[in-house]
Every structure is written in structure tokens, then in C-alpha cells.
Design a protein around this motif. Structure first.
Motif, PDB file in Angstrom:
ATOM      1  N   UNK A 216       1.361  -1.422  -0.273  1.00  0.00           N
ATOM      2  CA  UNK A 216      -0.179  -0.032   0.049  1.00  0.00           C
ATOM      3  C   UNK A 216       0.315   1.011  -0.308  1.00  0.00           C
ATOM      4  N   UNK A 217       0.377   2.095  -1.026  1.00  0.00           N
ATOM      5  CA  UNK A 217       1.505   3.034  -0.639  1.00  0.00           C
ATOM      6  C   UNK A 217       0.865   4.022  -0.974  1.00  0.00           C
ATOM      7  N   UNK A 218      -0.192   4.570  -0.529  1.00  0.00           N
ATOM      8  CA  UNK A 218      -1.519   5.637   0.043  1.00  0.00           C
ATOM      9  C   UNK A 218      -2.316   5.350   0.926  1.00  0.00           C
ATOM     10  N   UNK A 219      -2.524   6.299   2.133  1.00  0.00           N
ATOM     11  CA  UNK A 219      -4.016   5.571   2.807  1.00  0.00           C
ATOM     12  C   UNK A 219      -5.031   7.276   2.708  1.00  0.00           C
ATOM     13  N   UNK A 220      -6.307   7.256   3.010  1.00  0.00           N
ATOM     14  CA  UNK A 220      -7.339   7.585   2.798  1.00  0.00           C
ATOM     15  C   UNK A 220      -8.115   7.736   3.379  1.00  0.00           C
ATOM     16  N   UNK A 221      -8.694   8.513   4.419  1.00  0.00           N
ATOM     17  CA  UNK A 221      -9.576   8.502   5.084  1.00  0.00           C
ATOM     18  C   UNK A 221     -11.503   8.741   4.257  1.00  0.00           C
ATOM     19  N   UNK A 222     -12.750   7.896   4.929  1.00  0.00           N
ATOM     20  CA  UNK A 222     -13.967   8.573   4.352  1.00  0.00           C
ATOM     21  C   UNK A 222     -13.785   9.624   4.576  1.00  0.00           C
ATOM     22  N   UNK A 223     -14.655  10.399   3.986  1.00  0.00           N
ATOM     23  CA  UNK A 223     -14.791  11.757   4.321  1.00  0.00           C
ATOM     24  C   UNK A 223     -15.636  12.696   4.100  1.00  0.00           C
ATOM     25  N   UNK A 224     -16.652  11.689   3.600  1.00  0.00           N
ATOM     26  CA  UNK A 224     -17.976  11.423   3.649  1.00  0.00           C
ATOM     27  C   UNK A 224     -18.605   9.830   2.870  1.00  0.00           C
ATOM     28  N   UNK A 225     -20.475  10.530   3.103  1.00  0.00           N
ATOM     29  CA  UNK A 225     -20.618   9.075   2.448  1.00  0.00           C
ATOM     30  C   UNK A 225     -20.730   9.396   0.347  1.00  0.00           C
ATOM     31  N   UNK A 226     -20.964   7.971   0.393  1.00  0.00           N
ATOM     32  CA  UNK A 226     -21.660   8.774  -0.930  1.00  0.00           C
ATOM     33  C   UNK A 226     -22.257   8.724  -1.676  1.00  0.00           C
ATOM     34  N   UNK A 227     -22.224  10.447  -2.505  1.00  0.00           N
ATOM     35  CA  UNK A 227     -22.794  11.199  -2.809  1.00  0.00           C
ATOM     36  C   UNK A 227     -22.685  11.568  -4.307  1.00  0.00           C
ATOM     37  N   UNK A 228     -24.004  12.049  -4.817  1.00  0.00           N
ATOM     38  CA  UNK A 228     -24.166  12.888  -5.759  1.00  0.00           C
ATOM     39  C   UNK A 228     -24.563  11.734  -7.001  1.00  0.00           C
ATOM     40  N   UNK A 229     -24.240  12.711  -8.061  1.00  0.00           N
ATOM     41  CA  UNK A 229     -24.857  11.909  -9.553  1.00  0.00           C
ATOM     42  C   UNK A 229     -23.823  10.977  -9.618  1.00  0.00           C
ATOM     43  N   UNK A 230     -22.194  11.840  -9.608  1.00  0.00           N
ATOM     44  CA  UNK A 230     -21.491  10.798  -9.448  1.00  0.00           C
ATOM     45  C   UNK A 230     -20.993   9.481  -8.774  1.00  0.00           C
ATOM     46  N   UNK A 231     -21.405   9.528  -7.801  1.00  0.00           N
ATOM     47  CA  UNK A 231     -21.571   8.557  -6.843  1.00  0.00           C
ATOM     48  C   UNK A 231     -19.826   8.696  -6.356  1.00  0.00           C
ATOM     49  N   UNK A 232     -19.263   9.971  -5.978  1.00  0.00           N
ATOM     50  CA  UNK A 232     -18.198   9.467  -5.316  1.00  0.00           C
ATOM     51  C   UNK A 232     -18.405   9.959  -3.746  1.00  0.00           C
TER      52      UNK A 232
ATOM     53  N   UNK B 204      -9.443   6.566 -10.606  1.00  0.00           N
ATOM     54  CA  UNK B 204      -9.447   7.966  -9.980  1.00  0.00           C
ATOM     55  C   UNK B 204     -10.129   7.510  -8.502  1.00  0.00           C
ATOM     56  N   UNK B 205      -9.503   6.981  -7.728  1.00  0.00           N
ATOM     57  CA  UNK B 205     -10.864   6.302  -6.698  1.00  0.00           C
ATOM     58  C   UNK B 205     -11.493   8.216  -6.028  1.00  0.00           C
ATOM     59  N   UNK B 206     -10.811   9.554  -6.303  1.00  0.00           N
ATOM     60  CA  UNK B 206     -11.754  10.251  -5.616  1.00  0.00           C
ATOM     61  C   UNK B 206     -12.776  10.804  -7.156  1.00  0.00           C
ATOM     62  N   UNK B 207     -12.391  10.489  -8.521  1.00  0.00           N
ATOM     63  CA  UNK B 207     -13.881  10.514  -9.211  1.00  0.00           C
ATOM     64  C   UNK B 207     -14.226   9.640  -9.488  1.00  0.00           C
ATOM     65  N   UNK B 208     -14.409   8.688  -9.543  1.00  0.00           N
ATOM     66  CA  UNK B 208     -15.071   7.494  -9.370  1.00  0.00           C
ATOM     67  C   UNK B 208     -15.541   7.187  -8.565  1.00  0.00           C
ATOM     68  N   UNK B 209     -16.821   5.747  -8.941  1.00  0.00           N
ATOM     69  CA  UNK B 209     -17.433   5.064  -7.586  1.00  0.00           C
ATOM     70  C   UNK B 209     -16.329   3.941  -8.078  1.00  0.00           C
ATOM     71  N   UNK B 210     -16.194   2.453  -6.937  1.00  0.00           N
ATOM     72  CA  UNK B 210     -15.225   1.429  -7.178  1.00  0.00           C
ATOM     73  C   UNK B 210     -15.910   1.012  -6.106  1.00  0.00           C
ATOM     74  N   UNK B 211     -15.737  -0.488  -5.611  1.00  0.00           N
ATOM     75  CA  UNK B 211     -15.963  -0.812  -4.356  1.00  0.00           C
ATOM     76  C   UNK B 211     -14.770  -2.467  -5.123  1.00  0.00           C
TER      77      UNK B 211
END
Length: 331
Positions: free
Chosen positions: A116-132, A158-165
């Protein structure tokens, strides 16, 4: 320390034999001397050359970041037991009480999980038209683009620009195993293509629609990356595509709002075709409300539905599940 000395070419076989005999000393690294390897042992072993040697102790690698992270004792029970790994990026959900310790948590994850090279925390729930969702950088590289591997395919995103699980990898493989060669598939909410690219390995054509231009950008790249030219990316509202596609199989991976698009799905599937529908439901009543809506929409068109399968895909929230319903449509 007592050791068994063997030629280097025989080292692996001897190591296995020593483990089988239960005499290989744990917690020490083997030692190399020119063309020989020395293994530390707990007692003499017949049939092997014995020697005396000094060995370095091996450090035990922690299995969880929770073993090494430093947070107040009273907060340790709040440390999440899991997090998502997408490519070489980790995304963790932290309770409010742990936000100020986010950097320490991120660094602990990097220490334990070397890939793992980068770690992020969820700052909000998935929302908006683009589900990000909003992401908060905790540690490591400050980038959100990565290359994720699952089910034998590669997905750039890009985990900040698209929805992916990544938690749906098993479900995606379940659907793949049901696809028959030569099918035409309509992936209504395709994202960067985790269903589309995988199913294209067996299908004749996969029409992959998404309203997020970033998702389609990465879908185009992933189509080339995986050599699946039979994936047809479509940028736009899925409702504008309805009726232009007649598919053998439709994927409805939009669990929060899939029921709002049942009409579009049924108008886009052939008679006898299959729809894979996803939703969220409380544990007490997992499927009945969704099945009622499916029957009602089919009734509006005079169609009949045959339910083939229903299953819990994964926990979504306390006493809430992401569910799947597979059904056939007869027109």
C-alpha cells in the motif's frame, strides 16, 4: 547454536524435511556460507552434517495495523477491523473520535502492508450524480489514481473521481460464470468497467453506460488495457439509451436507486433475458419489497417475471445488506 549444514542446491528440500521433523528452530534466519546453507535446529538430526553457528533473530511481522498503531488505550476498541484496498490505495472509515489520530493510523497501515502506497479516510458518504465521496489524505503518496487487479483483469481508476467497490469482486465473478458465450449485455451503470470488462471475456458485445465522464474516460483506457474491444462505452443518462439496446442480460448495479430504473431495464432486455438487480435492505425484510416493485413494473408492460435467485451480497451498514435478485423477463 546447533545447525544443519547442507549444499545450497538442497536447501529447500532440507528445510521442508526439518519442518516435517519438527526440529527447525523458529524465530531465526538461515545463514549462507559460500555454497552451503545452515539451518538452526533444536536438536541433533541423524543423516545431516551438524555445525555450530550464530543466527540472526527474525522480527515477527505484525498481521494488523492495530498491533502497531499508537492511540489512547480507551480508543483502541474503536479502531476499524477492516478497510478497502483498491490497487495500492487503502481507504478506511474512521469514527469521529479517531480523526485526530488519522496520520498515525495511516502510517501504521503503510508499515504493516508494504504494497500500500497511500492511505485515505472516508470524508463523506457516497453521494451526488457521480456516486463519489470526499477523501481525506492520511499518509503516503498524495495521489488518488491507481491500478486495481481482480478476477484476472486490470482496472485503472481515480478513487476520488469515480465509484468503485472492491468488495463486489466475488459477485462480479458469480455473474461472469452465468454468462453464456455470444451474449449481448447491457451494463446500465458501468463505472470504470469492473462488470463490463470481465463479462466481455465471454460475451459478444457489452454496452457500458455511465453518466460520469471520468468513469467513461477510465473505461476507455481499461478496454484497451484488457484488450476487450467488444465493450462499447456510452456516456450519458441511461434513460436516453432505453429501447436502443436489446440485451440478453442486463446489469443494474446501482443499489440505492435501481428500483427507479426497472422500466428502462425491462425495455432493454429480450424476452427470456435475465436482469441482475441490486438493492439495499434491512435484515428483517431483505427481498420482498424489491420483488413487489419488480412485479409491478413488469405488470405495467404486460410482462411476466421469473425469479431465479436472491442473495445477500455483503453487509452495508448495521443490520443492512446489499442484496442481489436475478430474474428473467418474458414479453
Amino acid at each position: 547454536m546447533l545447525a544443519v549444514k547442507v549444499p545450497k542446491r538442497e536447501a529447500e528440500n532440507v528445510r521442508r524435511k526439518l519442518i516435517e521433523l519438527g526440529v527447525l528452530a523458529k524465530g531465526y534466519s538461515p545463514k549462507r556460507e559460500k555454497d552451503f546453507v545452515l539451518f538452526p535446529v533444536t536438536r541433533p538430526v541423524e543423516g545431516f552434517e551438524l555445525a555450530e553457528a550464530e543466527f540472526k533473530k527474525t522480527e515477527r511481522r505484525p498481521h494488523s495495523y492495530r498491533e502497531v498503531v499508537e492511540v489512547p488505550k480507551e480508543l483502541r476498541s474503536l479502531l476499524p477491523s477492516s478497510f478497502d484496498i483498491i490497487g495500492d490505495i487503502a481507504i478506511i472509515e474512521l469514527p469521529e473520535e479517531l480523526i485526530e489520530y488519522g496520520k498515525a493510523i495511516g502510517e501504521a497501515i503503510l508499515k504493516v502492508h508494504r504494497h500500500i502506497k497511500a492511505v485515505f479516510a472516508k470524508g463523506s458518504k457516497v453521494s451526488g450524480e457521480y456516486r463519489v465521496r470526499e477523501l481525506i489524505h492520511l499518509a503516503g503518496e498524495k495521489r488518488t489514481e491507481t491500478l486495481h487487479r481482480e478476477n484476472g483483469i486490470r482496472l485503472k481508476l481515480d478513487v476520488a473521481k469515480v465509484y468503485f467497490s472492491p468488495r463486489l469482486a466475488t459477485e462480479r465473478m458469480r455473474v461472469f460464470e452465468k454468462v453464456q458465450p455470444g451474449e449481448i449485455i447491457f451494463d446500465m451503470f458501468a463505472g470504470v468497467g469492473p462488470y463490463s470488462i470481465l463479462l466481455a471475456k465471454k460475451a459478444k458485445l457489452v454496452f457500458a453506460c455511465d453518466i460520469n465522464p471520468w468513469a467513461i474516460k477510465y473505461l476507455e483506457e481499461n478496454r484497451k488495457l484488457n484488450k476487450t474491444p467488444n465493450v462499447i462505452p456510452i456516456l450519458g443518462d441511461v434513460r436516453k439509451v432505453t429501447g436502443q439496446i436489446e440485451a440478453d442480460r442486463v446489469i443494474m448495479n446501482l443499489p440505492k436507486f435501481a428500483d427507479r430504473f426497472l422500466r428502462e431495464a425491462m425495455l432493454s432486455v429480450k424476452s427470456g433475458g435475465i436482469i441482475h438487480y441490486y438493492g439495499f435492505d434491512p435484515e428483517e425484510d431483505l427481498f420482498s419489497e424489491h420483488k413487489r416493485k419488480i412485479k409491478n413494473v413488469a405488470g405495467e408492460f404486460g410482462f411476466k417475471v421469473e425469479f431465479l435467485d436472491e442473495r445477500k451480497v455483503r453487509p452495508y451498514a448495521p443490520r443492512q445488506f446489499n442484496i442481489a435478485i436475478d430474474f428473467r423477463v418474458w414479453k
